[in-house]
Scaffold this motif. Structure first.
Motif, short mmCIF file in Angstrom:
data_model
loop_
_atom_site.label_atom_id
_atom_site.label_comp_id
_atom_site.label_asym_id
_atom_site.label_seq_id
_atom_site.Cartn_x
_atom_site.Cartn_y
_atom_site.Cartn_z
N UNK A 232 0.82 -1.22 0.00
CA UNK A 232 0.00 0.00 0.00
C UNK A 232 0.85 1.26 0.00
N UNK A 233 2.13 1.13 0.35
CA UNK A 233 3.00 2.32 0.38
C UNK A 233 3.19 2.94 -1.00
N UNK A 234 3.02 2.16 -2.07
CA UNK A 234 3.16 2.75 -3.40
C UNK A 234 2.06 3.79 -3.62
N UNK A 235 0.89 3.50 -3.10
CA UNK A 235 -0.23 4.42 -3.26
C UNK A 235 -0.08 5.64 -2.35
N UNK A 236 0.30 5.39 -1.10
CA UNK A 236 0.46 6.53 -0.18
C UNK A 236 1.62 7.43 -0.60
#
Length: 313
Positions: A232-236
């Motif tokens: 999910x860090x790619x999105x954040x």
């Protein structure tokens, strides 16, 4: 009211998955974060802690505890975005607790992927109430706050680029999510027309499947599929990139996380985002998307404003 010296971000739909990660990373970037969603819990009794971020054990209560234990500042507000009164209260309570509002992220979403024949009307109505109607009510509640700020602020919406393949096999869901992107484009035009140069609204969508509550359910019986997942860090990280890019550059943009990071943040190596080390997650979004503008883009003809017409009646 507590006036925060830090910028304040309200993340709607922040109990788990992408919303939780966005809230965590905003706090790390020195934002005071207000996390809002339906789910609450007694975070002090949650064991083990922190819980699986994509499970029902993760709530706005546990997210606030995570942020505070890491040294950040956060508040939790329970909200059902289908209730306009609760949405209005959420925004007012954000300002009361944190003293201001600089960033609004709308991540709340209801999902049902199936054919029209296999999507009951009640399921369709639920998605519309949570997705476009919840967003609309939240934006309506937030705009007066941004106006009091001198029209300085950012809105990020979790919704997709507009293209025909997105409708296939999930039309009822697509109707609502595309409507959210239409709101992004339309409000961006309002900002430009009204001269609000320091305001921007941007839509963001994953280019590949990303760890979330939805993909947790999809892939739980097929561990091999996790090779197609990104963290999910790619999105954040893309959200943070949007907030750090000039308003005029991102206003009205319907972005994909990977493409935005490549173009505006200088990211070329995405290996660190792979859930399975060494894997190359399959891209689920087109590499090129249709241009929505037309040659007559700026020709409105005689513009109608219903508020002005009604005031004369």
């Amino acid at each position: 009211m507590t006036s925060s010296p830090q910028p304040v971000a309200l993340v709607v739909g922040a109990s788990r998955g992408l919303g939780r990660q966005i809230a965590i990373d905003l706090a790390r970037a020195n934002y005071t974060v207000v996390v809002a969603a339906k789910s609450t819990s007694n975070a002090d009794k949650t064991v083990p802690f922190p819980p699986n971020p994509n499970s029902s054990q993760s709530t706005i209560s546990t997210v606030v505890r995570e942020i505070k234990e890491a040294g950040g500042q956060a508040f939790a507000i329970q909200v059902d975005v289908r209730d306009v009164a609760q949405v209005d209260h959420m925004v007012k309570e954000t300002v009361r607790l944190a003293g201001r509002l600089d960033v609004l992220v709308y991540n709340s979403g209801a999902i049902w992927w199936s054919s029209i024949a296999n999507t009951p009307t009640k399921r369709f109505q639920l998605m519309q109430r949570v997705n476009p109607e919840g967003l609309y009510a939240t934006v309506q509640a937030a705009l007066p706050v941004f106006e009091r700020n001198g029209w300085k602020g950012r809105i990020v919406v979790v919704s997709p680029p507009i293209y025909s393949r997105f409708f296939r096999g999930k039309t009822a869901y697509a109707m609502g999510k595309v409507a959210m992107s239409v709101l992004t484009r339309g409000l961006a035009m309002d900002f430009v027309r009204e001269g609000h140069k320091d305001m921007a609204i941007t839509s963001l969508w994953p280019a590949t499947s990303t760890e979330s509550a939805a993909t947790e359910m999809t892939f739980k019986n097929d561990p091999r599929s996790k090779a197609d997942l990104r963290k999910a860090t790619v999105f954040s990280d893309a959200v943070m990139g949007i907030l750090n890019t000039p308003a005029e550059t991102v206003n009205g943009v319907l972005a994909l996380d990977e493409d935005f990071l490549r173009k505006y943040c200088g990211v070329s190596d995405f290996a660190k985002y792979s859930v399975v080390p060494g894997s190359n997650p399959r891209r689920i979004m087109p590499k090129e998307l249709p241009v929505l503008e037309v040659a007559e883009q700026d020709d409105e003809g005689m513009r109608m404003d219903s508020t002005k017409i009604r005031s004369k009646l």
